[in-house]
Scaffold this active site. Structure first.
Site, mmCIF file in Angstrom:
data_model
loop_
_atom_site.group_PDB
_atom_site.id
_atom_site.type_symbol
_atom_site.label_atom_id
_atom_site.label_comp_id
_atom_site.label_asym_id
_atom_site.label_seq_id
_atom_site.Cartn_x
_atom_site.Cartn_y
_atom_site.Cartn_z
ATOM 1 C CD GLU A 1 -28.302 27.284 0.741
ATOM 2 O OE1 GLU A 1 -28.819 28.470 1.924
ATOM 3 O OE2 GLU A 1 -27.383 27.128 0.875
ATOM 4 C CB SER B 1 -20.163 28.790 -0.215
ATOM 5 O OG SER B 1 -18.975 29.548 0.030
ATOM 6 C CB THR B 2 -20.669 25.070 3.822
ATOM 7 O OG1 THR B 2 -21.650 25.305 4.406
ATOM 8 C CG2 THR B 2 -19.751 24.050 4.781
ATOM 9 C CB CYS C 1 -27.875 31.190 4.707
ATOM 10 S SG CYS C 1 -28.463 32.685 5.873
ATOM 11 C CD GLU D 1 -26.320 32.787 7.559
ATOM 12 O OE1 GLU D 1 -26.137 31.164 7.340
ATOM 13 O OE2 GLU D 1 -26.461 33.849 7.514
#
Length: 534
Positions: free
Chosen positions: A431, A278-279, A333, A299
């Site tokens: 998302e 996750s970001t 993703c 990523e």
């Protein structure tokens, strides 16, 4: 620990729950029903590939020093699969020390020697692909056919990078100083800390370890807490392939995941960190890496636009959307998250798309004919459901699906198609990571490119058109790291995988993925301009 460190650690724990925490306890009646309805555990052709209560460190199978373990549950039934060691930072540091010692010799092996080791590992993964697929299905929930595809995909990374290992080239550069010669050589960065996700428990391991070993690095890999048995099986095959002790180390943790991540990102011996997840967690790891200025690849999350123009081949676009959106039940993703369809073909696309999705069969992932199994845990189900309810409350129509399937197990959700989506709905900005497809109408090319780019992330994007000029124009204007034109599948060991903006940086796969594990050394030779002696 300083206040800032405590704050970061707290943030890590909170953020990591979305990827690393087990499902919340289920009602006793539901659990009892599941146990009565469940089948026997799947059989492996080689039971020794199932590694319980041990991690792979310095060529040996070891337990956590504390003896503590955590449980891993089948997402389809909720039943216990097995237990794995709850590694601590101290346990992990032993793996780092082993990797550092192994690096001193492994870095000096020739590219051809490293190539042969990777090739042997590839051969063993291929030979044991059915067992790898079984483990993936068991702990991840992918249907068998999907899991077999991942097992092959994982093996292909080892094959690809085995072929890159002997081809590590430098450059000769003309010098501006008379008599000097400038050359560059590529060297391995050193010990690498790898943190991998649960959604591709085999392929994300090999996509990171393959290039690291190809160039001469050694690794400590933190396996995902939800799906640790697949990485441990791959470690066993690496051992059988003759990869030297300490070169590949695989550790596990669940409750201690933030602490293990912190030791990998702050330990001065680790010179490179690669993370997929996750970001929010990626941002935290980046902050932690800054203290020792590690090389870093991230990523992170995506919100992929999938655009269908009026001039598209609608049947091809439907097939691409099905492949992109519903692969692994939407838990990738690069899944299409926002499907934009131009009004001229909107109704036709929606009808054909829904008809294809209606053909899916949801059920036990080991059952023949099943196309979609459970989501990874109850939080994933809750998010998918919340996105559907949010869209409905704001005017969207559910063409099909939209419900939990508690009759099948604790983590099942129907593949869902929504029409009449608008920009104020949660799916437009978040998302989903689940089997929910929302169709957004649009009118013009400029409008849809603006909508597609109106997000802080930029991993993948897709569009379908038969206009050659538009193909080039839109591909260049989408703010993403990867573009699929008239295709819904973009993953390939030969292709550079990665994003822009808050989807991270760095690339995996391809020759660019090799470079992520290298540093460039420049050497200047002086006194080269003297005339030849007769």
């Amino acid at each position: 620990m300083a206040i800032l460190q405590r704050t970061l650690l707290f943030t890590a724990r909170a953020a990591a729950r979305s990827q690393f925490r087990p499902s919340s306890p289920r009602p006793l009646i539901a659990v009892q029903t599941l146990r009565l309805a469940s089948t026997m555990a799947p059989k492996l052709r080689d039971p020794s590939l199932f590694k319980q209560n041990v991690c792979y460190v310095n060529g040996e199978w070891v337990t956590a020093a504390s003896g503590k373990t955590f449980e891993v549950h089948d997402p389809a039934t909720g039943e216990l699969i097995g237990t794995c060691p709850e590694f601590t930072p101290e346990d992990t540091e032993k793996a780092i020390t082993a990797a550092a010692a192994a690096f001193e010799s492994f870095r000096h092996k020739t590219g051809r020697e490293r190539s042969k080791l990777l090739r042997k590992w590839y051969d063993l993964v291929v030979e044991n692909a059915e067992d790898i697929a079984t483990l993936i299905t068991w702990e991840n929930g992918k249907p068998t056919a999907d899991a077999r595809g991942e097992a092959a995909y994982a093996a292909n990374f080892l094959e690809w990078f085995s072929e890159e290992a002997p081809r590590i080239y430098g450059d000769t550069i003309p010098s501006s100083v008379p008599g000097n010669r400038v050359v560059t050589i590529k060297e391995p960065v050193g010990v690498c800390g790898l943190i991998t996700p649960w959604n591709f428990p085999a392929a994300m391991i090999t996509r990171k370890i393959g290039p690291a070993l190809a160039v001469g690095c050694t690794v400590v890999c933190k396996a995902p807490g939800e799906t640790p048995f697949t990485p441990l099986a791959l470690a066993e095959l690496a051992h059988r392939a003759g990869i030297p002790p300490g070169v590949v180390n695989v550790v596990t943790a669940l409750a201690n995941t933030p602490e293990v991540g912190e030791i990998l990102t702050t330990h001065p011996t680790v010179r490179k960190v690669s993370f997929t997840g996750s970001t929010p967690v990626g941002k935290l790891l980046m902050r932690q890496c800054s203290g020792t200025l590690k090389k870093l690849s991230l990523e992170l999350g995506g919100n992929a636009p999938f655009i269908v123009f009026d001039d598209a081949d609608v049947d091809l676009a439907v097939a691409g959307a099905v492949a992109s959106k519903f692969r692994s039940s939407g838990q990738t993703c690069v899944c299409a998250n926002r499907i934009y369809v131009q009004r001229g073909v909107y109704d036709e696309f929606a009808a054909k798309f829904a008809a294809k999705v209606r053909e899916f069969k949801v059920g036990s992932p080991f059952e023949a004919g099943v196309t979609h199994g459970p989501l990874i845990h109850d939080r994933a189900v809750a998010k998918a459901e919340s996105h559907v309810r949010d869209a409905q409350s704001k005017g969207a129509t559910v063409l099909l699906g939209g419900r939990r399937r508690a009759d099948l197990g604790p983590n099942f959700f129907e593949p869902t198609v929504l029409t009449g989506m608008t920009a104020d709905m949660a799916m437009a900005s978040e998302e989903t990571f689940g089997p929910v497809a929302g169709l957004f109408p649009f009118d013009t090319e400029d409008e849809v490119v603006r909508l597609a780019n109106a997000t802080p992330v930029g991993l993948a994007g897709y569009f379908f058109s038969r206009d050659v000029a538009r193909v080039h124009r839109v591909a260049e204007h989408l703010e993403v790291g990867m573009v699929g034109v008239n295709t819904g599948i973009i993953s390939d060991p030969a292709a550079p995988f990665g994003g822009v903006k808050e989807s991270g940086f760095g690339r995996e796969g391809s020759l660019y993925g090799v470079a992520e594990y290298q540093v460039t050394k420049m050497i200047t030779y002086g006194g080269m301009g003297k005339p030849l002696q007769s």
